[in-house]
Design an enzyme around this catalytic site. Structure first.
Site, PDB file in Angstrom:
ATOM      1  N   HIS A 119      -6.621   6.678  -4.829  1.00  0.00           N
ATOM      2  CA  HIS A 119      -6.721   6.287  -3.423  1.00  0.00           C
ATOM      3  C   HIS A 119      -7.608   5.051  -3.329  1.00  0.00           C
ATOM      4  O   HIS A 119      -8.633   4.964  -4.013  1.00  0.00           O
ATOM      5  CB  HIS A 119      -7.322   7.435  -2.608  1.00  0.00           C
ATOM      6  CG  HIS A 119      -7.783   7.038  -1.243  1.00  0.00           C
ATOM      7  ND1 HIS A 119      -6.944   6.549  -0.284  1.00  0.00           N
ATOM      8  CD2 HIS A 119      -9.023   7.049  -0.683  1.00  0.00           C
ATOM      9  CE1 HIS A 119      -7.634   6.269   0.813  1.00  0.00           C
ATOM     10  NE2 HIS A 119      -8.895   6.573   0.591  1.00  0.00           N
ATOM     11  N   HIS A 130      -6.189   3.058   7.163  1.00  0.00           N
ATOM     12  CA  HIS A 130      -7.176   3.552   6.198  1.00  0.00           C
ATOM     13  C   HIS A 130      -6.903   3.048   4.776  1.00  0.00           C
ATOM     14  O   HIS A 130      -7.756   2.394   4.185  1.00  0.00           O
ATOM     15  CB  HIS A 130      -7.221   5.095   6.229  1.00  0.00           C
ATOM     16  CG  HIS A 130      -8.250   5.690   5.318  1.00  0.00           C
ATOM     17  ND1 HIS A 130      -9.050   6.761   5.661  1.00  0.00           N
ATOM     18  CD2 HIS A 130      -8.622   5.369   4.053  1.00  0.00           C
ATOM     19  CE1 HIS A 130      -9.868   7.045   4.661  1.00  0.00           C
ATOM     20  NE2 HIS A 130      -9.625   6.220   3.668  1.00  0.00           N
ATOM     21  N   HIS A 149      -8.390   1.140  -0.672  1.00  0.00           N
ATOM     22  CA  HIS A 149      -8.299   0.446   0.622  1.00  0.00           C
ATOM     23  C   HIS A 149      -7.926  -1.025   0.431  1.00  0.00           C
ATOM     24  O   HIS A 149      -8.727  -1.909   0.768  1.00  0.00           O
ATOM     25  CB  HIS A 149      -9.650   0.514   1.348  1.00  0.00           C
ATOM     26  CG  HIS A 149     -10.247   1.882   1.491  1.00  0.00           C
ATOM     27  ND1 HIS A 149     -11.606   2.099   1.689  1.00  0.00           N
ATOM     28  CD2 HIS A 149      -9.681   3.116   1.487  1.00  0.00           C
ATOM     29  CE1 HIS A 149     -11.843   3.398   1.797  1.00  0.00           C
ATOM     30  NE2 HIS A 149     -10.694   4.043   1.666  1.00  0.00           N
ATOM     31  N   GLU A 209      10.940  -7.573  -6.984  1.00  0.00           N
ATOM     32  CA  GLU A 209      10.771  -6.390  -7.842  1.00  0.00           C
ATOM     33  C   GLU A 209      10.476  -5.094  -7.083  1.00  0.00           C
ATOM     34  O   GLU A 209      10.527  -4.021  -7.669  1.00  0.00           O
ATOM     35  CB  GLU A 209       9.627  -6.607  -8.835  1.00  0.00           C
ATOM     36  CG  GLU A 209      10.067  -7.181 -10.152  1.00  0.00           C
ATOM     37  CD  GLU A 209       9.795  -8.672 -10.223  1.00  0.00           C
ATOM     38  OE1 GLU A 209       9.630  -9.291  -9.147  1.00  0.00           O
ATOM     39  OE2 GLU A 209       9.763  -9.206 -11.333  1.00  0.00           O
ATOM     40  N   GLU A 230     -12.366  13.390  -0.757  1.00  0.00           N
ATOM     41  CA  GLU A 230     -10.898  13.482  -0.676  1.00  0.00           C
ATOM     42  C   GLU A 230     -10.328  14.412  -1.757  1.00  0.00           C
ATOM     43  O   GLU A 230      -9.133  14.341  -2.076  1.00  0.00           O
ATOM     44  CB  GLU A 230     -10.262  12.084  -0.797  1.00  0.00           C
ATOM     45  CG  GLU A 230     -10.759  11.061   0.195  1.00  0.00           C
ATOM     46  CD  GLU A 230     -10.418  11.370   1.654  1.00  0.00           C
ATOM     47  OE1 GLU A 230      -9.818  12.424   1.932  1.00  0.00           O
ATOM     48  OE2 GLU A 230     -10.771  10.545   2.513  1.00  0.00           O
TER      49      GLU A 230
END
Ligand code: 13P
Ligand code: ZN
Length: 269
Positions: free
Chosen positions: A138, A209, A140, A168, A115
């Site tokens: 990044h 994803h 999951h 919040e 990525e």
């Protein structure tokens, strides 16, 4: 030269990836993190010798000459803390971003995350908005991922639902979340789409994803994702039950005004 294992940026990456793994955000090799470093931060730890040159497959002239500590492709977050030299790499971009010069790490012949396009293009996009942006992350997270299966992927509706889930939320991410549909990962195309969203949002959800976060520090970026995941958890715990109470739009406005945050006004009714 100082011992790079004692460098604050290596230590921070070890601790952060271990926390992400512990929270279940990064199964197997899931997830990747990149940390922009200044030359002054790295110069005591590496001598500048280039170990390998790795083509990036994209161009990103804005990042030419910049240093990044980045997780490796196929590497498990649970292992980063024990073997940072295998699972992480310190690279300097050159040739207008088309080449990454490896200065340390990836000792098994590995390379940066698949990525990398999304990370580098997101750094470039965020730096234009906030010159202090240093982190792209990044992962999951389970509840967020689950939510992308059962909630519309319209970013206004998705943001508003998240904001309703914890008091919040609107204060922590007043800019909301950008949402992309399912796309093939690891490509320049998804990288460009993510960076496009990063012009407006510090959080970008990839349908079915995971999520991308960007911030000044590792803590800020981690905290953004942590807050979204908590909100998604509340959503998944309640979505199948009758909703008796909610945080109303006027209450969210009250919160945003009290805490002085510039929220996406068009995301509320
Ligand atoms: P990498 O192992 O290449 O970092 O890929 C993990 C991932 O989460 C892909 O989206
Ligand atoms: Zn992923």
């Amino acid at each position: 030269m100082k011992d790079i294992y004692t460098a604050p940026f290596v230590e921070e990456m070890r601790k952060t990836t271990a926390n992400m793994y512990r929270l279940g955000w990064d199964e197997r090799n899931g997830g990747n993190v990149s940390l922009l470093l200044e030359e002054s931060q790295v110069k005591d730890y590496v001598d500048g010798a280039v170990l390998r040159e790795i083509p990036t497959g994209f161009s990103c002239p804005e990042l030419d000459g910049k240093y990044f500590l980045v997780t490796g492709t196929g590497k498990y977050f649970k292992n980063v803390q024990y073997a940072p030299e295998v699972n992480l790499g310190l690279v300097r971009l050159t040739d207008g971003g088309e080449t990454a010069q490896l200065l340390w790490g990836f000792t098994d012949g590995g390379k940066f995350t698949s990525e990398f396009p999304a990370h580098m293009m997101s750094h470039a996009a965020r730096l234009k908005i906030d010159p202090q942006n240093h982190v792209v992350m990044h992962c999951h997270p389970a509840n967020l991922l689950a939510m992308t299966y059962v909630h519309t992927l319209d970013e206004r509706a998705f943001t508003r639902t998240l904001w309703q889930m914890c008091t919040e939320c609107i204060v922590v991410f007043p800019d909301g979340v950008g949402v992309l549909p399912w796309m093939l990962c690891g490509t320049n195309t998804i990288g460009e789409a993510t960076a496009g969203k990063m012009k407006e949002f510090r959080l970008v959800i990839w349908g079915m994803h995971g999520i991308y976060g960007a911030g000044k520090t590792m803590d800020e970026t981690f905290g953004l994702i942590e807050t979204v995941e908590k909100a998604a958890q509340i959503y998944m715990l309640t979505a199948h039950l009758p909703r008796v109470n909610t945080i109303r739009d006027d209450q969210m406005v009250e919160l945003a005004e009290y805490f002085g945050v510039n929220y996406r006004k068009d995301f509320l009714n």
